[in-house]
Design a protein around this motif. Structure first.
Motif, mmCIF file in Angstrom:
data_model
loop_
_atom_site.group_PDB
_atom_site.id
_atom_site.type_symbol
_atom_site.label_atom_id
_atom_site.label_comp_id
_atom_site.label_asym_id
_atom_site.label_seq_id
_atom_site.Cartn_x
_atom_site.Cartn_y
_atom_site.Cartn_z
ATOM 1 N N GLY A 338 13.109 14.393 1.396
ATOM 2 C CA GLY A 338 13.781 13.394 2.205
ATOM 3 C C GLY A 338 13.160 13.207 3.573
ATOM 4 O O GLY A 338 13.489 12.250 4.281
ATOM 5 N N ALA A 339 12.263 14.135 4.002
ATOM 6 C CA ALA A 339 11.592 13.963 5.295
ATOM 7 C C ALA A 339 10.721 12.715 5.251
ATOM 8 O O ALA A 339 10.263 12.284 4.195
ATOM 9 C CB ALA A 339 10.758 15.200 5.613
ATOM 10 N N THR A 340 10.502 12.104 6.404
ATOM 11 C CA THR A 340 9.724 10.859 6.467
ATOM 12 C C THR A 340 8.531 11.038 7.395
ATOM 13 O O THR A 340 8.505 11.930 8.250
ATOM 14 C CB THR A 340 10.588 9.694 6.971
ATOM 15 O OG1 THR A 340 11.088 10.020 8.276
ATOM 16 C CG2 THR A 340 11.745 9.416 6.023
ATOM 17 N N GLY A 341 7.547 10.199 7.216
ATOM 18 C CA GLY A 341 6.352 10.205 8.047
ATOM 19 C C GLY A 341 5.576 8.923 7.816
ATOM 20 O O GLY A 341 6.015 8.019 7.090
ATOM 21 N N VAL A 342 4.417 8.810 8.431
ATOM 22 C CA VAL A 342 3.560 7.633 8.267
ATOM 23 C C VAL A 342 2.137 8.119 8.107
ATOM 24 O O VAL A 342 1.750 9.188 8.581
ATOM 25 C CB VAL A 342 3.653 6.676 9.485
ATOM 26 C CG1 VAL A 342 5.015 6.053 9.595
ATOM 27 C CG2 VAL A 342 3.264 7.391 10.769
ATOM 28 N N THR A 343 1.302 7.302 7.429
ATOM 29 C CA THR A 343 -0.123 7.599 7.311
ATOM 30 C C THR A 343 -0.837 7.123 8.565
ATOM 31 O O THR A 343 -0.238 6.488 9.445
ATOM 32 C CB THR A 343 -0.731 6.894 6.094
ATOM 33 O OG1 THR A 343 -0.667 5.473 6.297
ATOM 34 C CG2 THR A 343 0.030 7.248 4.831
ATOM 35 N N LYS A 344 -2.144 7.409 8.661
ATOM 36 C CA LYS A 344 -2.920 6.949 9.802
ATOM 37 C C LYS A 344 -2.985 5.428 9.848
ATOM 38 O O LYS A 344 -3.220 4.837 10.903
ATOM 39 C CB LYS A 344 -4.327 7.535 9.723
ATOM 40 C CG LYS A 344 -4.378 9.023 10.029
ATOM 41 C CD LYS A 344 -5.787 9.531 10.208
ATOM 42 C CE LYS A 344 -6.591 9.397 8.938
ATOM 43 N NZ LYS A 344 -7.940 9.992 9.086
ATOM 44 N N LYS A 345 -2.752 4.779 8.708
ATOM 45 C CA LYS A 345 -2.742 3.318 8.672
ATOM 46 C C LYS A 345 -1.371 2.739 8.993
ATOM 47 O O LYS A 345 -1.219 1.516 9.040
ATOM 48 C CB LYS A 345 -3.193 2.829 7.290
ATOM 49 C CG LYS A 345 -4.608 3.244 6.917
ATOM 50 C CD LYS A 345 -4.965 2.720 5.532
ATOM 51 C CE LYS A 345 -6.346 3.141 5.120
ATOM 52 N NZ LYS A 345 -6.709 2.658 3.755
ATOM 53 N N GLY A 346 -0.378 3.635 9.176
ATOM 54 C CA GLY A 346 0.960 3.158 9.492
ATOM 55 C C GLY A 346 1.836 2.918 8.291
ATOM 56 O O GLY A 346 2.919 2.334 8.425
#
Length: 364
Positions: A338-346
């Motif tokens: 359930g944790a969230t994040g983003v890639t280097k491309k957003g």
């Protein structure tokens, strides 16, 4: 003899209406077409008429003889070169007219220029033979490689060398198939590019080495070495070309790369956030283990397909909280679910079960 029998005896069929006569006429079409295309064309018309008018054949046999005469003419004329445009070279004639007008005089037969043979190296063999005939040279041809291959479609061959005899007014062209490199000399092996050793290089460095070796980059295919990552496209690999590294290559170093050869590069990707920062022993046998993998026990190196161990603190590859963790890598291990994040491309990513049942980052 019965004197009252008035029935006349059956008359024999004239020889020129027999099947052997027509077959001989068809053979004559092939012979004359090789010598003179116009003459062969006229005899072909005659053979077609004879096929329908003379022998007592069925309609389908006559139709077959008609097509046979036509194809015999084309094949014989093509093999002998009768279908080539052997008319005068307009460029040469135009140059002569320009020179004549410049001097303001009409050239006499003794003053007419003799056409010179152009250098056709690098040009199509069909164009070279046409130009040679326009210059009153008799052309010959052969394979420039050691293979001594037969040259059938001259437009698909390129001239590498030409040897002219001005006294005999003849020229011989040595050619290779289109797309092949010319040898260093007539009859020498073709200098195909050889595969460099790019194993261990970054993708950007490997591409430069391939290009410098003369290898067509369109023949290069990419694949990954990890079980949990997908193969990048050429554009994707180039965008992060210093993170992708070549782990395996095919063909091997110093192997010839011909137009039919496909170059394979198996790539691995890692950054400073990854614990394992080297290629596996062989393809598809190891996971890419990032820093922060909650199932990783803190080993500095691993070649196992799965690992177990204690907990790990927050990092770019995983988290211990349920909120956002910043920049993450797709396919890397993560926690908690359930944790969230983003890639280097957003691109938004979420932590959840992967195809192997373990939590990994994937697009939300």
């Amino acid at each position: 003899m019965n004197p009252y029998n008035t029935t006349p005896p059956p008359s024999s069929r004239p020889w020129w209406k027999t099947t052997p006569a027509l077959l001989g006429l068809l053979a004559l079409v092939a012979v004359l077409s090789a010598v003179s295309f116009p003459l062969g064309f006229l005899v072909m018309i005659g053979a077609m008429v004879a096929a329908w008018a003379l022998p007592a054949w069925r309609w389908y046999a006559k139709l077959g003889a008609t097509f046979g005469a036509f194809f015999l003419m084309l094949i014989s004329a093509g093999v002998s070169g009768q279908l080539d445009d052997s008319g005068p070279d307009k460029s040469v004639a135009g140059a002569q007219d320009t020179d004549d007008k410049a001097v303001g005089a009409t050239p006499s037969p003794t003053q007419a220029k003799v056409p010179e043979l152009t250098d056709y190296t690098g040009k199509s063999l069909a164009e070279a033979e046409k130009g040679a005939r326009a210059a009153d040279f008799t052309p010959g041809r052969h394979d420039a490689s050691p293979g001594d291959r037969a040259i059938v479609v001259r437009s698909a061959w390129t001239v590498c060398f030409q040897t002219a005899d001005t006294t005999a007014k003849s020229v011989v062209f040595a050619a290779v198939k289109d797309g092949e490199p010319c040898p260093t000399k007539d009859g020498a092996p073709l200098p195909w590019p050889t595969m460099p050793d790019v194993v261990g290089d970054t993708y950007n460095t490997a591409v430069k080495a391939l290009d410098q070796a003369g290898i067509d980059l369109d023949s290069v295919t990419l694949d990954d070495v990890y079980l949990d990552l997908e193969a990048p496209t050429a554009d994707e690999a180039a965008e992060e070309g210093d993170e992708w590294r070549v782990c395996f290559q095919r063909p091997d170093e110093n192997s010839e790369v011909t137009p039919t050869t496909t170059v394979h590069l198996d790539l691995g990707e890692w950054t400073d956030a990854d614990v394992v920062q080297k290629c596996p022993a062989k393809k598809d046998t190891t996971y890419k283990i990032p820093a922060g993998d909650p199932n990783y026990g803190g080993h500095s190196d691993s070649d196992d397909n799965s690992t177990t161990g204690g907990d790990s603190s927050t990092s770019s590859g995983g988290s211990t909280g349920g909120g956002g963790v910043g920049v993450v890598h797709p396919g890397s291990f993560c926690s908690p679910a359930g944790a969230t994040g983003v890639t280097k491309k957003g691109t938004p990513m979420v932590c959840g079960p992967g195809s192997d049942g373990r939590d990994r980052w994937h697009s939300s």
